[in-house]
Design a protein around this motif. Sequence first.
Motif, PDB file in Angstrom:
ATOM      1  N   ARG A   1     -52.357 -13.084  35.526  1.00 29.24           N
ATOM      2  CA  ARG A   1     -51.929 -12.661  34.500  1.00 29.24           C
ATOM      3  C   ARG A   1     -51.869 -13.738  33.037  1.00 29.24           C
ATOM      4  NH1 ARG A   1     -52.529  -6.632  31.883  1.00 29.24           N
ATOM      5  NH2 ARG A   1     -54.682  -6.894  31.661  1.00 29.24           N
ATOM      6  N   ILE A   2     -50.520 -14.352  33.902  1.00 29.79           N
ATOM      7  CA  ILE A   2     -49.803 -15.016  33.735  1.00 29.79           C
ATOM      8  C   ILE A   2     -50.091 -16.112  33.478  1.00 29.79           C
ATOM      9  CG2 ILE A   2     -47.196 -16.120  33.143  1.00 29.79           C
ATOM     10  CD1 ILE A   2     -47.855 -13.876  31.507  1.00 29.79           C
ATOM     11  N   GLU A   3     -51.082 -16.510  35.044  1.00 32.12           N
ATOM     12  CA  GLU A   3     -51.504 -18.097  34.985  1.00 32.12           C
ATOM     13  C   GLU A   3     -52.648 -17.821  34.153  1.00 32.12           C
ATOM     14  OE1 GLU A   3     -53.478 -19.339  38.670  1.00 32.12           O
ATOM     15  OE2 GLU A   3     -51.306 -19.566  39.395  1.00 32.12           O
ATOM     16  N   VAL A   4     -53.480 -17.556  34.217  1.00 33.37           N
ATOM     17  CA  VAL A   4     -54.540 -17.033  33.124  1.00 33.37           C
ATOM     18  C   VAL A   4     -54.225 -18.156  31.867  1.00 33.37           C
ATOM     19  CG1 VAL A   4     -57.249 -16.213  31.856  1.00 33.37           C
ATOM     20  CG2 VAL A   4     -56.408 -15.902  34.617  1.00 33.37           C
ATOM     21  N   LEU A   5     -53.426 -16.705  31.500  1.00 31.98           N
ATOM     22  CA  LEU A   5     -52.868 -16.710  29.837  1.00 31.98           C
ATOM     23  C   LEU A   5     -52.127 -18.326  29.806  1.00 31.98           C
ATOM     24  CD1 LEU A   5     -52.893 -15.251  27.449  1.00 31.98           C
ATOM     25  CD2 LEU A   5     -50.966 -14.215  28.239  1.00 31.98           C
ATOM     26  N   ARG A   6     -51.886 -19.043  30.908  1.00 32.70           N
ATOM     27  CA  ARG A   6     -51.622 -20.057  30.414  1.00 32.70           C
ATOM     28  C   ARG A   6     -52.250 -21.513  29.892  1.00 32.70           C
ATOM     29  NH1 ARG A   6     -46.472 -22.524  32.459  1.00 32.70           N
ATOM     30  NH2 ARG A   6     -47.374 -24.152  33.189  1.00 32.70           N
ATOM     31  N   GLY A   7     -53.275 -21.025  30.045  1.00 35.72           N
ATOM     32  CA  GLY A   7     -54.609 -22.440  29.864  1.00 35.72           C
ATOM     33  C   GLY A   7     -54.579 -22.190  28.908  1.00 35.72           C
ATOM     34  N   PHE A   8     -54.159 -21.264  28.049  1.00 31.43           N
ATOM     35  CA  PHE A   8     -54.813 -20.221  27.475  1.00 31.43           C
ATOM     36  C   PHE A   8     -53.625 -21.527  26.138  1.00 31.43           C
ATOM     37  CE2 PHE A   8     -54.583 -16.712  23.254  1.00 31.43           C
ATOM     38  CZ  PHE A   8     -56.075 -17.483  22.735  1.00 31.43           C
ATOM     39  N   ALA A   9     -52.648 -20.958  26.303  1.00 34.40           N
ATOM     40  CA  ALA A   9     -51.422 -21.370  25.254  1.00 34.40           C
ATOM     41  C   ALA A   9     -51.461 -23.067  25.290  1.00 34.40           C
ATOM     42  CB  ALA A   9     -49.792 -20.675  26.425  1.00 34.40           C
ATOM     43  N   ARG A  10     -51.791 -23.058  26.114  1.00 34.40           N
ATOM     44  CA  ARG A  10     -52.164 -24.584  26.144  1.00 34.40           C
ATOM     45  C   ARG A  10     -53.296 -25.187  25.082  1.00 34.40           C
ATOM     46  NH1 ARG A  10     -51.372 -24.888  31.423  1.00 34.40           N
ATOM     47  NH2 ARG A  10     -52.982 -24.868  32.307  1.00 34.40           N
ATOM     48  N   PHE A  11     -54.434 -24.816  25.079  1.00 29.96           N
ATOM     49  CA  PHE A  11     -55.394 -24.582  24.355  1.00 29.96           C
ATOM     50  C   PHE A  11     -54.248 -24.321  22.649  1.00 29.96           C
ATOM     51  CE2 PHE A  11     -58.668 -23.003  21.827  1.00 29.96           C
ATOM     52  CZ  PHE A  11     -59.736 -23.959  21.543  1.00 29.96           C
ATOM     53  N   CYS A  12     -54.048 -23.338  22.363  1.00 30.49           N
ATOM     54  CA  CYS A  12     -52.948 -23.001  21.429  1.00 30.49           C
ATOM     55  C   CYS A  12     -52.534 -23.898  20.497  1.00 30.49           C
ATOM     56  CB  CYS A  12     -52.765 -21.175  21.113  1.00 30.49           C
ATOM     57  SG  CYS A  12     -53.507 -20.021  21.522  1.00 30.49           S
ATOM     58  N   LEU A  13     -51.012 -24.642  21.908  1.00 31.58           N
ATOM     59  CA  LEU A  13     -50.473 -25.393  21.384  1.00 31.58           C
ATOM     60  C   LEU A  13     -50.981 -26.712  20.370  1.00 31.58           C
ATOM     61  CD1 LEU A  13     -48.270 -25.633  24.339  1.00 31.58           C
ATOM     62  CD2 LEU A  13     -47.795 -25.062  22.156  1.00 31.58           C
ATOM     63  N   ARG A  14     -52.169 -26.898  20.951  1.00 29.97           N
ATOM     64  CA  ARG A  14     -53.009 -27.532  20.155  1.00 29.97           C
ATOM     65  C   ARG A  14     -52.882 -27.547  18.607  1.00 29.97           C
ATOM     66  NH1 ARG A  14     -58.800 -29.117  22.813  1.00 29.97           N
ATOM     67  NH2 ARG A  14     -59.041 -28.014  21.121  1.00 29.97           N
ATOM     68  N   ASP A  15     -53.720 -26.401  17.744  1.00 35.40           N
ATOM     69  CA  ASP A  15     -53.556 -26.053  16.424  1.00 35.40           C
ATOM     70  C   ASP A  15     -51.275 -25.370  16.052  1.00 35.40           C
ATOM     71  OD1 ASP A  15     -55.268 -27.485  16.339  1.00 35.40           O
ATOM     72  OD2 ASP A  15     -56.936 -25.294  17.380  1.00 35.40           O
ATOM     73  N   ASP A  16     -51.462 -24.751  17.439  1.00 28.31           N
ATOM     74  CA  ASP A  16     -50.100 -24.025  16.798  1.00 28.31           C
ATOM     75  C   ASP A  16     -49.037 -23.855  17.467  1.00 28.31           C
ATOM     76  OD1 ASP A  16     -47.545 -22.189  15.611  1.00 28.31           O
ATOM     77  OD2 ASP A  16     -49.068 -20.131  16.990  1.00 28.31           O
ATOM     78  N   PRO A  17     -48.212 -24.659  16.898  1.00 27.81           N
ATOM     79  CA  PRO A  17     -46.719 -25.595  17.558  1.00 27.81           C
ATOM     80  C   PRO A  17     -46.045 -24.647  17.615  1.00 27.81           C
ATOM     81  CG  PRO A  17     -47.043 -26.876  15.385  1.00 27.81           C
ATOM     82  CD  PRO A  17     -48.053 -26.345  15.500  1.00 27.81           C
ATOM     83  N   ALA A  18     -45.822 -23.105  17.061  1.00 28.63           N
ATOM     84  CA  ALA A  18     -44.927 -21.716  17.671  1.00 28.63           C
ATOM     85  C   ALA A  18     -44.735 -21.067  18.496  1.00 28.63           C
ATOM     86  CB  ALA A  18     -45.286 -21.307  16.422  1.00 28.63           C
ATOM     87  N   THR A  19     -47.056 -21.981  19.008  1.00 25.13           N
ATOM     88  CA  THR A  19     -46.951 -20.933  20.645  1.00 25.13           C
ATOM     89  C   THR A  19     -45.808 -21.156  21.385  1.00 25.13           C
ATOM     90  OG1 THR A  19     -49.078 -21.327  20.064  1.00 25.13           O
ATOM     91  CG2 THR A  19     -48.438 -21.223  22.268  1.00 25.13           C
ATOM     92  N   GLU A  20     -45.448 -20.137  22.345  1.00 23.31           N
ATOM     93  CA  GLU A  20     -44.539 -20.103  23.465  1.00 23.31           C
ATOM     94  C   GLU A  20     -45.487 -20.407  24.610  1.00 23.31           C
ATOM     95  OE1 GLU A  20     -41.794 -17.507  23.552  1.00 23.31           O
ATOM     96  OE2 GLU A  20     -41.404 -18.053  21.441  1.00 23.31           O
ATOM     97  N   MET A  21     -45.016 -21.358  25.328  1.00 24.82           N
ATOM     98  CA  MET A  21     -45.318 -21.071  27.069  1.00 24.82           C
ATOM     99  C   MET A  21     -44.585 -20.505  27.809  1.00 24.82           C
ATOM    100  SD  MET A  21     -48.501 -23.091  28.652  1.00 24.82           S
ATOM    101  CE  MET A  21     -49.070 -24.128  28.018  1.00 24.82           C
TER     102      MET A  21
END
Length: 118
Positions: free
Chosen positions: A71-91
């Motif tokens: 589940r974490i592995e799937v979420l990591r791709g989404f987190a990378r995408f979120c980092l583009r617009d939200d620098p507060a995203t934690e990977m």
Amino acid sequence: MNALVSWMTRVETYLAYRRRHGFKLSIDATQLQSFARFADEAGTADHLTVALAIAWARSSRRRNPLMWASRIEVLRGFARFCLRDDPATEMPPQGLFGPAHRRLVPHIYTHSRSWRYP
């Protein structure tokens, strides 16, 4: 990201982006939609955090580290995408719950020693 945008909207945006680039994401989509429902119901995080990721991973009906890691592995791709617009995203760190995949031990079928060729 804007706090008014639901997690489901963010996930659907990510899935549409990936699908435009040729990915089918059937299993990932199911997992990410599950995350979005979990995060929307929790309603406490404006940003993707490691704590939120861990809470969602551990909420799986299958309570084992292999499932959590997957589940974490799937979420990591989404987190990378979120980092583009939200620098507060934690990977979420890779290997947080150990390996996400296991390699089964191969079984080599052989003839028994008592067997003879005709």
